[in-house]
Design a protein around this motif. Structure first.
Motif, PDB file in Angstrom:
ATOM      1  N   THR A   1       0.893  -1.191   0.110  1.00 53.72           N
ATOM      2  CA  THR A   1       0.131   0.084   0.022  1.00 53.72           C
ATOM      3  C   THR A   1       0.801   1.229   0.071  1.00 53.72           C
ATOM      4  O   THR A   1       1.958   1.440   0.763  1.00 53.72           O
ATOM      5  CB  THR A   1      -0.759   0.092   1.295  1.00 53.72           C
ATOM      6  N   ILE A   2       0.672   2.191  -0.859  1.00 48.94           N
ATOM      7  CA  ILE A   2       1.426   3.447  -0.940  1.00 48.94           C
ATOM      8  C   ILE A   2       0.180   4.510  -0.736  1.00 48.94           C
ATOM      9  O   ILE A   2      -1.069   4.672  -1.341  1.00 48.94           O
ATOM     10  CB  ILE A   2       1.806   3.722  -2.374  1.00 48.94           C
ATOM     11  N   LYS A   3       0.209   5.005   0.496  1.00 50.55           N
ATOM     12  CA  LYS A   3      -0.942   6.012   0.910  1.00 50.55           C
ATOM     13  C   LYS A   3      -0.387   7.483   0.379  1.00 50.55           C
ATOM     14  O   LYS A   3       0.299   7.604   0.063  1.00 50.55           O
ATOM     15  CB  LYS A   3      -0.755   6.020   2.301  1.00 50.55           C
ATOM     16  N   ALA A   4      -1.671   8.252   0.538  1.00 50.15           N
ATOM     17  CA  ALA A   4      -1.627   9.584  -0.095  1.00 50.15           C
ATOM     18  C   ALA A   4      -0.546  10.563   0.095  1.00 50.15           C
ATOM     19  O   ALA A   4       0.264  10.567   0.904  1.00 50.15           O
ATOM     20  CB  ALA A   4      -2.776  10.254   0.557  1.00 50.15           C
ATOM     21  N   ASN A   5      -0.271  11.059  -1.016  1.00 57.18           N
ATOM     22  CA  ASN A   5       0.841  12.093  -1.170  1.00 57.18           C
ATOM     23  C   ASN A   5       2.246  11.623  -0.994  1.00 57.18           C
ATOM     24  O   ASN A   5       3.189  12.268  -0.574  1.00 57.18           O
ATOM     25  CB  ASN A   5       0.491  13.115  -0.233  1.00 57.18           C
ATOM     26  N   SER A   6       2.509  10.293  -1.660  1.00 53.68           N
ATOM     27  CA  SER A   6       3.814   9.561  -1.606  1.00 53.68           C
ATOM     28  C   SER A   6       4.436   9.954  -2.732  1.00 53.68           C
ATOM     29  O   SER A   6       3.683   9.998  -3.797  1.00 53.68           O
ATOM     30  CB  SER A   6       3.687   8.361  -0.993  1.00 53.68           C
ATOM     31  N   VAL A   7       5.857  10.115  -2.892  1.00 46.58           N
ATOM     32  CA  VAL A   7       6.506  10.426  -3.881  1.00 46.58           C
ATOM     33  C   VAL A   7       7.799   9.163  -4.041  1.00 46.58           C
ATOM     34  O   VAL A   7       8.266   9.299  -3.158  1.00 46.58           O
ATOM     35  CB  VAL A   7       7.106  11.673  -4.319  1.00 46.58           C
TER      36      VAL A   7
END
Ligand code: UD1
Ligand code: CA
Length: 452
Positions: free
Chosen positions: A303-309
């Protein structure tokens, strides 16, 4: 017969209102000319010639493995192709494309080339509800006999809805016969490539007509609004492709894929995610809103949560990243690793189950398995000149607000007390505490405000 491609890209593109040459404006992050060159490569063209004029140096610097043809003065499409004549092998078939018609499909080009031989040339036309601006296709008894430009057309001809896309395939032998005979005696005082149709008919050469599978393929770009129309169409197609491969999109109109995105089954991608370069996400990957992935891979179940780069990062299976995480190049997370909010990593390898949950910078680091890095921990990897490495063994616990001054090694199962500045190695299973000792002063009085 070999296949040579001539791409016309010398025009200025005044209506773009840009210092950038028109063909350098991008669709999905790649200059329009790049899309056309890729299409030409996909049909295994032997040589790709690009005719350049305005901003030639800029254009030439952007691509390799093409033959550049200079057209210093733009005297029309026929003049442009004529500049390439000396470079064309006599026995080749020549496919003429446009640098500002970026979405042409290789299947269409294959058809055009297949219909071009010593007895026939092929022409790509399309039917438009509003044909204004385009050259009209003139037919007699169903056969194409000429193309008339808008500015030269009669009232009756203007009503014709079948138009010239400009794209065609002709043998080099025919081009060498016909182009020198073009005249600029027309409404625009230009050498029109389209005039070769009448010459073909005059020489008994058939004009075979092909049509593109989709009208978007032949859509040209003259201004930024048209550039954006093509961008949105292109993105819609990319979105449909990932959905077809088994990903659910929160909104197919709010994902941008600027490169290749491979998806596994049952992925979920929330709104406003951008994928650049080569990205791959495995089965059951969940990507929250507003994430950016650049040349990165995320394995099954993560899971890559919101606003990750993520940039040049590799995320293993069942990892948990973000929200607000920044994984920079060289970040490699093993299975079940966790990177929390406001954590930046660079050249950092984390073993399975390791966690950096809050407010940290982890750079040039190697963490073993099940390491716990407390909030606010910083690897001090740069002394102003050189970068140095931090190594942390399996099961180590790094207390919050620790500075790890590299080069430094913390052994397996070691513990670092919160607030430490660690400048020397910590041995396996030891506790290191490196902070000012607390003194409590009893009977101390707070200062009071002066009264005078
Ligand atoms: C051309 C066709 C027209 C067709 C239309 C499709 C001719 C005479 N007309 O018209 O039938 O319907 O395309 O869009 O061919 N270019 C050069 N050098 C030049 C002139 C043009 O490289 O000297 C390039 C431009 O950069 C552009 C392309 O050729 O990419 C087309 O030129 P443009 O002037 O836009 O042709 P149209 O008038 O649109
Ligand atoms: Ca045009």
């Amino acid at each position: 017969m070999s296949i040579e491609v001539v791409i016309l890209a010398a025009g200025k593109g005044t209506r773009m209102r840009s210092s950038l040459p028109k063909v350098m404006h991008a669709i999905a992050g790649t200059p329009m000319l790049g899309h056309v060159i890729s299409a030409a490569r996909s049909i295994a063209a032997d040589t790709i010639h690009v005719v350049v004029g305005h901003g030639a140096d800029h254009v030439k610097a952007a691509f390799d493995r093409v033959s550049w043809i200079d057209q210093t003065e733009q005297k029309g499409t026929g003049h442009a192709v004529a500049q390439a004549l000396p470079s064309l092998a006599d026995d080749s078939r020549v496919l003429i494309l446009y640098g500002d018609v970026p979405l042409i499909a290789s299947e269409t080009l294959d058809k055009l080339v297949a219909h071009c031989n010593d007895e026939a040339m092929s022409l790509l036309t399309t039917n438009l509800n509003d044909p204004s601006g385009y050259g009209r296709i003139i037919r007699e008894q169903d056969k194409v006999v000429a193309i008339v430009e808008q500015k030269d057309a009669s009232f009756e001809q203007l009503a014709i809805q079948e138009v010239n896309t400009g794209i065609m395939a002709v043998t080099a032998k025919h081009l060498k016969q016909w182009l020198p005979r073009l005249s600029s005696d027309n409404a625009q005082g230009e050498y029109y490539l389209t005039d070769i149709i009448e010459m073909a008919v005059g020489d008994g050469i058939a004009v075979e007509v092909c049509q593109p599978a989709s009208p978007w393929e032949v859509q040209g770009v003259n201004n930024r609004a048209q550039l954006n129309e093509l961008e949105r169409y292109y993105q819609r197609c990319r979105a449909e492709a990932v959905m077809a491969d088994g990903a659910t999109l929160a909104d197919a109109g709010r994902i941008d894929i600027r490169g290749e995105l491979k998806v596994g089954q049952d992925c979920y991608i929330d709104v406003n995610c951008v994928f650049e370069g080569q990205c791959e996400i495995g089965d059951k990957v969940h990507i929250g809103p507003n994430c950016v992935l650049i040349n990165s891979r995320v394995a099954n179940g993560s899971t890559i949560k919101a606003n990750s780069v993520l940039e040049e990062a590799v995320v293993g299976e069942d990892c948990d990243v973000g929200p607000f995480a920044r994984l920079r190049p060289g970040t490699v997370l093993s299975a079940k690793a966790k990177i929390g909010n406001f954590v930046e990593t660079k050249k950092a390898v984390l073993g399975a189950g390791s966690k950096v949950n809050h407010l940290s910078y982890i750079g040039d680091s190697e963490l073993g398995e099940n390491v716990n890095v407390g909030a606010g921990t910083i690897t001090c990897n740069y002394d102003g000149v050189n970068k140095s490495k931090t190594v942390i063994g399996d099961g180590a616990f790094i207390g919050s607000n620790t500075s790890l001054v590299a080069p430094v090694t913390v052994g397996k199962n070691a513990t670092v007390g919160a607030g430490s500045t660690i400048t020397g190695d910590v041995a396996e299973a030891e506790l290191a505490v490196a902070r000012g000792k607390q003194r409590n002063i009893s009977g101390w009085k707070r200062p009071t405000k002066k009264t005078d």
